[in-house]
Design an enzyme around this catalytic site. Structure first.
Site, PDB file in Angstrom:
ATOM      1  N   GLY A  12      30.597  24.249  89.421  1.00  0.00           N
ATOM      2  CA  GLY A  12      30.260  25.147  90.524  1.00  0.00           C
ATOM      3  C   GLY A  12      31.430  25.553  91.396  1.00  0.00           C
ATOM      4  N   SER A  13      32.635  25.558  90.843  1.00  0.00           N
ATOM      5  CA  SER A  13      33.782  25.893  91.708  1.00  0.00           C
ATOM      6  C   SER A  13      33.773  27.371  92.107  1.00  0.00           C
ATOM      7  CB  SER A  13      35.108  25.509  91.040  1.00  0.00           C
ATOM      8  OG  SER A  13      35.383  26.327  89.934  1.00  0.00           O
ATOM      9  N   ASN A  14      33.254  28.245  91.270  1.00  0.00           N
ATOM     10  CA  ASN A  14      33.141  29.657  91.668  1.00  0.00           C
ATOM     11  C   ASN A  14      32.097  29.820  92.773  1.00  0.00           C
ATOM     12  OD1 ASN A  14      34.862  31.651  90.116  1.00  0.00           O
ATOM     13  ND2 ASN A  14      34.157  30.301  88.471  1.00  0.00           N
ATOM     14  N   ARG A  91      23.635  29.598  80.193  1.00  0.00           N
ATOM     15  CA  ARG A  91      22.426  29.864  79.412  1.00  0.00           C
ATOM     16  C   ARG A  91      22.407  31.334  79.039  1.00  0.00           C
ATOM     17  NH1 ARG A  91      19.500  26.084  77.264  1.00  0.00           N
ATOM     18  NH2 ARG A  91      17.711  27.479  77.292  1.00  0.00           N
ATOM     19  N   LEU A  93      20.397  34.574  78.565  1.00  0.00           N
ATOM     20  CA  LEU A  93      19.157  35.012  79.228  1.00  0.00           C
ATOM     21  C   LEU A  93      18.395  36.011  78.355  1.00  0.00           C
ATOM     22  CD1 LEU A  93      20.892  35.350  82.664  1.00  0.00           C
ATOM     23  CD2 LEU A  93      19.115  33.660  82.096  1.00  0.00           C
ATOM     24  N   HIS A 109      33.196  36.132  83.748  1.00  0.00           N
ATOM     25  CA  HIS A 109      33.536  35.677  82.398  1.00  0.00           C
ATOM     26  C   HIS A 109      35.045  35.444  82.335  1.00  0.00           C
ATOM     27  CE1 HIS A 109      33.094  35.224  78.085  1.00  0.00           C
ATOM     28  NE2 HIS A 109      34.186  35.948  77.954  1.00  0.00           N
ATOM     29  N   THR A 141      23.911  42.732  81.243  1.00  0.00           N
ATOM     30  CA  THR A 141      22.962  43.548  80.484  1.00  0.00           C
ATOM     31  C   THR A 141      22.443  42.707  79.319  1.00  0.00           C
ATOM     32  OG1 THR A 141      24.718  44.431  79.106  1.00  0.00           O
ATOM     33  CG2 THR A 141      24.147  45.708  81.077  1.00  0.00           C
ATOM     34  N   LEU A 144      25.239  40.155  75.472  1.00  0.00           N
ATOM     35  CA  LEU A 144      26.037  39.099  76.094  1.00  0.00           C
ATOM     36  C   LEU A 144      27.483  39.539  76.354  1.00  0.00           C
ATOM     37  CD1 LEU A 144      25.950  36.019  76.885  1.00  0.00           C
ATOM     38  CD2 LEU A 144      26.925  35.591  74.627  1.00  0.00           C
ATOM     39  N   GLU A 174      39.860  33.388  89.317  1.00  0.00           N
ATOM     40  CA  GLU A 174      38.408  33.578  89.412  1.00  0.00           C
ATOM     41  C   GLU A 174      37.934  33.338  90.843  1.00  0.00           C
ATOM     42  OE1 GLU A 174      35.806  31.811  86.416  1.00  0.00           O
ATOM     43  OE2 GLU A 174      37.535  31.478  85.145  1.00  0.00           O
TER      44      GLU A 174
HETATM   45  C1  GRF Z   1      34.321  29.587  84.795  1.00  0.00           C
HETATM   46  O1  GRF Z   1      35.516  29.653  84.071  1.00  0.00           O
HETATM   47  C2  GRF Z   1      33.479  30.810  84.550  1.00  0.00           C
HETATM   48  O2  GRF Z   1      34.209  31.974  84.364  1.00  0.00           O
HETATM   49  C3  GRF Z   1      32.781  30.451  83.262  1.00  0.00           C
HETATM   50  O3  GRF Z   1      32.511  29.079  83.361  1.00  0.00           O
HETATM   51  C4  GRF Z   1      33.431  28.462  84.266  1.00  0.00           C
HETATM   52  C5  GRF Z   1      32.596  27.860  85.362  1.00  0.00           C
HETATM   53  O4  GRF Z   1      33.331  27.118  86.283  1.00  0.00           O
HETATM   54  N1  GRF Z   1      31.634  31.285  83.065  1.00  0.00           N
HETATM   55  P1  GRF Z   1      32.665  26.668  87.664  1.00  0.00           P
HETATM   56  O5  GRF Z   1      31.355  25.983  87.322  1.00  0.00           O
HETATM   57  O6  GRF Z   1      32.462  27.895  88.503  1.00  0.00           O
HETATM   58  O7  GRF Z   1      33.637  25.708  88.251  1.00  0.00           O
END
Ligand code: GRF
Length: 192
Positions: A12-14, A91, A93, A109, A141, A144, A174
């Site tokens: 969950g770092s993003n 997942r 979708l 991504h 969309t 994938l 990111e």
């Molecule tokens: C990130 O590299 C994101 O682009 C990809 O999965 C990773 C998730 O990292 N879809 P986090 O859980 O946000 O740390």
């Protein structure tokens, strides 16, 4: 004020970068919930600490993708999301789910789409020998990793790079890119 719900599967770092930036910059947004498909996702602790409502829809509890997605949709819709933000949500979708959130569903991504959709993007980039790699924020969309691109961030690929070093360089971007794209989107919509 717009409602956003952030979906995670792990670290969950993003999600943390979005929450921190929204708080720091005083965005006119309500982070209505953080939802995980894994009960032990590390990112849930951060959300709880920040007093963000948390929900878990465990995909293992559902017999099919359709049943899981419809349960997830029920949970998400309780928060009336203007945007559903996929942040490391691992997942695939269903088209029904994607259609329900048409123009509201975003993903990040870790590649410069349309290059390297799918998994192991850093390995794919190294194997392809590209000199630049990065991350993409895009609309989701039915196909994938193919939705319209909102914003990208580039990083160089260095000769000594390993999958891990490249992943770390991309992840750092990111954390800047996703909040930036979201901020732009929220500002645009508010002006309209
Ligand atoms: C990130 O590299 C994101 O682009 C990809 O999965 C990773 C998730 O990292 N879809 P986090 O859980 O946000 O740390």
């Amino acid at each position: 004020m717009k409602n956003i719900v952030i979906l995670i599967s792990g670290r969950g770092s993003n999600m943390q970068a979005i929450v921190d930036t929204a708080q720091k910059e005083n965005w006119a947004v309500n982070i209505a919930a953080v939802v995980s498909n894994r009960p032990n996702a590390e990112g849930l602790a951060f959300a709880r600490e920040r007093n963000i409502p948390v929900a878990v829809v465990d995909h293992d509890a559902y017999a099919s993708r359709v049943e899981f997605d419809s349960a997830l949709q029920c949970v998400l819709d309780q928060f009336s999301p203007d945007y559903v933000i996929l942040a490391g949500f691992m997942r695939i979708l269903t088209p029904e789910f994607v259609l329900h959130y048409k123009n509201r569903l975003l993903n990040i991504h870790p590649s410069l789409l349309p290059l390297f959709p799918g998994l192991h993007t850093h390995r794919q980039a190294l194997a392809a020998g590209v000199l630049e790699h990065g991350a993409t924020v895009h609309w989701v969309t039915e196909i994938l990793d193919h939705g319209p691109i909102l914003m990208q961030a580039k990083v160089p690929v260095l000769p000594e790079d390993t999958e891990a070093s490249l992943a770390a360089r991309v992840l750092e971007q990111e954390h800047i890119l996703y909040p930036k794209a979201l901020r732009l989107l929220l500002e645009k919509k508010d002006d309209a």
